[in-house]
Write a protein that holds these residues in place. Structure first.
Motif, PDB file in Angstrom:
ATOM      1  N   MET A 190       2.095  17.755 -12.379  1.00  0.00           N
ATOM      2  CA  MET A 190       2.365  19.164 -12.117  1.00  0.00           C
ATOM      3  C   MET A 190       3.560  19.675 -12.923  1.00  0.00           C
ATOM      4  N   PHE A 191       4.532  18.804 -13.138  1.00  0.00           N
ATOM      5  CA  PHE A 191       5.713  19.139 -13.942  1.00  0.00           C
ATOM      6  C   PHE A 191       5.295  19.520 -15.353  1.00  0.00           C
ATOM      7  N   PHE A 192       4.500  18.679 -15.981  1.00  0.00           N
ATOM      8  CA  PHE A 192       4.045  18.979 -17.333  1.00  0.00           C
ATOM      9  C   PHE A 192       3.009  20.093 -17.343  1.00  0.00           C
ATOM     10  N   ALA A 193       2.234  20.228 -16.277  1.00  0.00           N
ATOM     11  CA  ALA A 193       1.276  21.332 -16.208  1.00  0.00           C
ATOM     12  C   ALA A 193       2.001  22.669 -16.248  1.00  0.00           C
ATOM     13  N   ALA A 194       3.173  22.748 -15.601  1.00  0.00           N
ATOM     14  CA  ALA A 194       3.958  23.975 -15.643  1.00  0.00           C
ATOM     15  C   ALA A 194       4.434  24.267 -17.063  1.00  0.00           C
ATOM     16  N   PHE A 195       4.858  23.234 -17.783  1.00  0.00           N
ATOM     17  CA  PHE A 195       5.330  23.424 -19.150  1.00  0.00           C
ATOM     18  C   PHE A 195       4.191  23.832 -20.080  1.00  0.00           C
ATOM     19  N   LEU A 231       0.830  -1.203   0.000  1.00  0.00           N
ATOM     20  CA  LEU A 231       0.000   0.000   0.000  1.00  0.00           C
ATOM     21  C   LEU A 231       0.865   1.254   0.000  1.00  0.00           C
ATOM     22  N   SER A 232       1.972   1.227   0.743  1.00  0.00           N
ATOM     23  CA  SER A 232       2.877   2.375   0.773  1.00  0.00           C
ATOM     24  C   SER A 232       3.458   2.643  -0.608  1.00  0.00           C
ATOM     25  N   TYR A 233       3.847   1.571  -1.290  1.00  0.00           N
ATOM     26  CA  TYR A 233       4.392   1.728  -2.636  1.00  0.00           C
ATOM     27  C   TYR A 233       3.337   2.311  -3.584  1.00  0.00           C
ATOM     28  N   ARG A 234       2.105   1.878  -3.436  1.00  0.00           N
ATOM     29  CA  ARG A 234       1.052   2.390  -4.309  1.00  0.00           C
ATOM     30  C   ARG A 234       0.832   3.888  -4.083  1.00  0.00           C
ATOM     31  N   TRP A 235       0.798   4.295  -2.818  1.00  0.00           N
ATOM     32  CA  TRP A 235       0.643   5.718  -2.540  1.00  0.00           C
ATOM     33  C   TRP A 235       1.860   6.504  -3.024  1.00  0.00           C
ATOM     34  N   SER A 236       3.037   5.951  -2.845  1.00  0.00           N
ATOM     35  CA  SER A 236       4.255   6.637  -3.279  1.00  0.00           C
ATOM     36  C   SER A 236       4.263   6.829  -4.790  1.00  0.00           C
ATOM     37  N   MET A 237       3.887   5.790  -5.522  1.00  0.00           N
ATOM     38  CA  MET A 237       3.864   5.896  -6.978  1.00  0.00           C
ATOM     39  C   MET A 237       2.786   6.877  -7.426  1.00  0.00           C
ATOM     40  N   SER A 238       1.666   6.876  -6.727  1.00  0.00           N
ATOM     41  CA  SER A 238       0.590   7.810  -7.070  1.00  0.00           C
ATOM     42  C   SER A 238       1.046   9.258  -6.898  1.00  0.00           C
ATOM     43  N   TRP A 239       1.729   9.543  -5.786  1.00  0.00           N
ATOM     44  CA  TRP A 239       2.196  10.912  -5.560  1.00  0.00           C
ATOM     45  C   TRP A 239       3.319  11.272  -6.528  1.00  0.00           C
ATOM     46  N   PHE A 240       4.140  10.300  -6.894  1.00  0.00           N
ATOM     47  CA  PHE A 240       5.190  10.562  -7.871  1.00  0.00           C
ATOM     48  C   PHE A 240       4.583  10.946  -9.222  1.00  0.00           C
ATOM     49  N   ILE A 241       3.579  10.207  -9.659  1.00  0.00           N
ATOM     50  CA  ILE A 241       2.931  10.529 -10.935  1.00  0.00           C
ATOM     51  C   ILE A 241       2.216  11.875 -10.836  1.00  0.00           C
ATOM     52  N   GLY A 273       2.973  -0.458 -11.181  1.00  0.00           N
ATOM     53  CA  GLY A 273       3.542   0.880 -11.067  1.00  0.00           C
ATOM     54  C   GLY A 273       4.134   1.359 -12.380  1.00  0.00           C
ATOM     55  N   ALA A 274       4.871   0.479 -13.065  1.00  0.00           N
ATOM     56  CA  ALA A 274       5.432   0.838 -14.368  1.00  0.00           C
ATOM     57  C   ALA A 274       4.323   1.066 -15.387  1.00  0.00           C
ATOM     58  N   ALA A 275       3.254   0.285 -15.296  1.00  0.00           N
ATOM     59  CA  ALA A 275       2.129   0.453 -16.223  1.00  0.00           C
ATOM     60  C   ALA A 275       1.425   1.781 -15.983  1.00  0.00           C
ATOM     61  N   TRP A 276       1.246   2.159 -14.722  1.00  0.00           N
ATOM     62  CA  TRP A 276       0.658   3.467 -14.434  1.00  0.00           C
ATOM     63  C   TRP A 276       1.476   4.584 -15.093  1.00  0.00           C
ATOM     64  N   TYR A 277       2.778   4.491 -14.926  1.00  0.00           N
ATOM     65  CA  TYR A 277       3.675   5.511 -15.475  1.00  0.00           C
ATOM     66  C   TYR A 277       3.562   5.568 -16.993  1.00  0.00           C
ATOM     67  N   TRP A 278       3.508   4.397 -17.632  1.00  0.00           N
ATOM     68  CA  TRP A 278       3.439   4.352 -19.091  1.00  0.00           C
ATOM     69  C   TRP A 278       2.125   4.941 -19.603  1.00  0.00           C
ATOM     70  N   HIS A 279       1.041   4.633 -18.941  1.00  0.00           N
ATOM     71  CA  HIS A 279      -0.242   5.198 -19.358  1.00  0.00           C
ATOM     72  C   HIS A 279      -0.268   6.716 -19.135  1.00  0.00           C
ATOM     73  N   PHE A 280       0.373   7.181 -18.080  1.00  0.00           N
ATOM     74  CA  PHE A 280       0.492   8.624 -17.862  1.00  0.00           C
ATOM     75  C   PHE A 280       1.250   9.277 -19.013  1.00  0.00           C
ATOM     76  N   VAL A 281       2.343   8.647 -19.444  1.00  0.00           N
ATOM     77  CA  VAL A 281       3.122   9.172 -20.568  1.00  0.00           C
ATOM     78  C   VAL A 281       2.261   9.213 -21.834  1.00  0.00           C
ATOM     79  N   ASP A 282       1.439   8.199 -22.042  1.00  0.00           N
ATOM     80  CA  ASP A 282       0.534   8.179 -23.195  1.00  0.00           C
ATOM     81  C   ASP A 282      -0.425   9.371 -23.175  1.00  0.00           C
ATOM     82  N   VAL A 283      -1.029   9.620 -22.021  1.00  0.00           N
ATOM     83  CA  VAL A 283      -2.008  10.697 -21.905  1.00  0.00           C
ATOM     84  C   VAL A 283      -1.350  12.055 -22.141  1.00  0.00           C
ATOM     85  N   VAL A 284      -0.146  12.245 -21.578  1.00  0.00           N
ATOM     86  CA  VAL A 284       0.575  13.499 -21.790  1.00  0.00           C
ATOM     87  C   VAL A 284       0.847  13.723 -23.272  1.00  0.00           C
ATOM     88  N   TRP A 285       1.204  12.647 -23.980  1.00  0.00           N
ATOM     89  CA  TRP A 285       1.495  12.804 -25.408  1.00  0.00           C
ATOM     90  C   TRP A 285       0.262  13.249 -26.183  1.00  0.00           C
TER      91      TRP A 285
END
Length: 286
Positions: A96-101, A81-91, A264-276
């Protein structure tokens, strides 16, 4: 719950670690090299490369230590559960990083340029019309051509959308216990990401050599390379993460019910897809 999680302590607390300190030093060396590089120091590229290699070495051993702890049965459901929350906050931080750009792009295009071209500034820039992609006030920027959506950006969009589908197939195969299908679909996802990066590298060569579009091409050039370049970096990192996940899967580290590294890696990849998708519309079409 896996058998390892059932045997794990209530909550695993690791001992003191040297990796956070070494990671900070490595990133400091990297940024010193990068900042000196953009200011023309001859030694800077070597320091920057050294810092990047240091970061990679630290990450290799740090994540390797976490993987060893997981495979040793030290992680319980609470750690999961800690890892899930950590990955969620990281994403979320990446959002916010891309929102600034994207915000910088919107501000420059919709506020700053019209403001510089209004009546109050005609004394300073009498010939400037506020063009988003032009030569700049008084010809301060070399002429260049903008990057259109065809064909490479559209092809890359199809590649990333397809990679999201193949990754979803791989996840469903893992949850169903189909190891071979999991590996094949995951490898296909990584391959599509690699092809995406190849096309983006070709796009940059085309931009510099044929369109005269560079980082120095005004606000258009700087925002174009900032957004697409950082997104390309995220695709590269996502492909590396999925490659590690594939290696771990082949080593038998995951079960249908215990595979957060994959998720966690899949979440990150789908996030990258949406940003694109947002980048494709805002940068290449608007």
């Amino acid at each position: 719950m896996s058998s390892q999680q059932a045997k794990a302590p209530h909550y695993f607390v690791p001992g003191p670690s040297r990796w956070p300190l070494l990671a900070g030093i490595s990133m400091l060396v990297t940024m010193i090299g990068a900042s000196a590089w953009v200011n023309g120091a001859s030694w800077a590229p070597y320091v920057n490369l050294l810092g990047i290699l240091m970061v990679l070495v630290v990450l290799y051993y740090w994540f390797g230590e976490a993987i060893h702890e997981s495979e040793s049965g030290l992680y319980s459901e609470r750690i999961d559960l800690s890892y899930r929350w950590s990955m969620s906050w990281f994403i979320f931080s990446e959002v916010m990083f891309f929102a600034a750009f994207f915000g910088a792009l919107f501000y420059a295009r919709s506020i700053s340029l019209p403001w510089l071209a209004d009546l109050d500034h005609k004394v300073l820039w009498p010939d400037y019309t506020g063009q988003w992609a032009g030569t700049g006030p008084a010809g301060t920027i070399e002429s260049f051509n903008v990057m259109g959506p065809f064909p490479i950006p559209t092809i890359n969009t199809l590649l990333l959308l397809t990679s999201g589908v193949t990754l979803t197939f791989s996840h469903h195969a893992l949850r169903a216990g189909h190891r071979r299908a999991t590996s094949l679909w995951l490898f296909a996802t990584i391959l599509l990401g690699a092809i995406f990066m190849g096309f983006q590298a070709y796009e940059y060569i085309h931009a510099y050599s044929e369109l005269n579009l560079k980082l120095t091409s005004g606000i258009y050039g700087s925002t174009f390379f900032m957004l697409t370049g950082f997104h390309g970096f995220h695709v590269t990192m996502g492909a590396i993460m999925l490659s590690v996940v594939l290696y771990r899967h082949l080593r038998g580290h995951f079960t249908p019910t215990n595979h957060f590294a994959f998720e966690g890696a899949a979440w990150y990849w789908h996030f990258v897809d949406v940003v694109w998708l947002g980048l494709y519309v805002v940068v290449y079409w608007l």
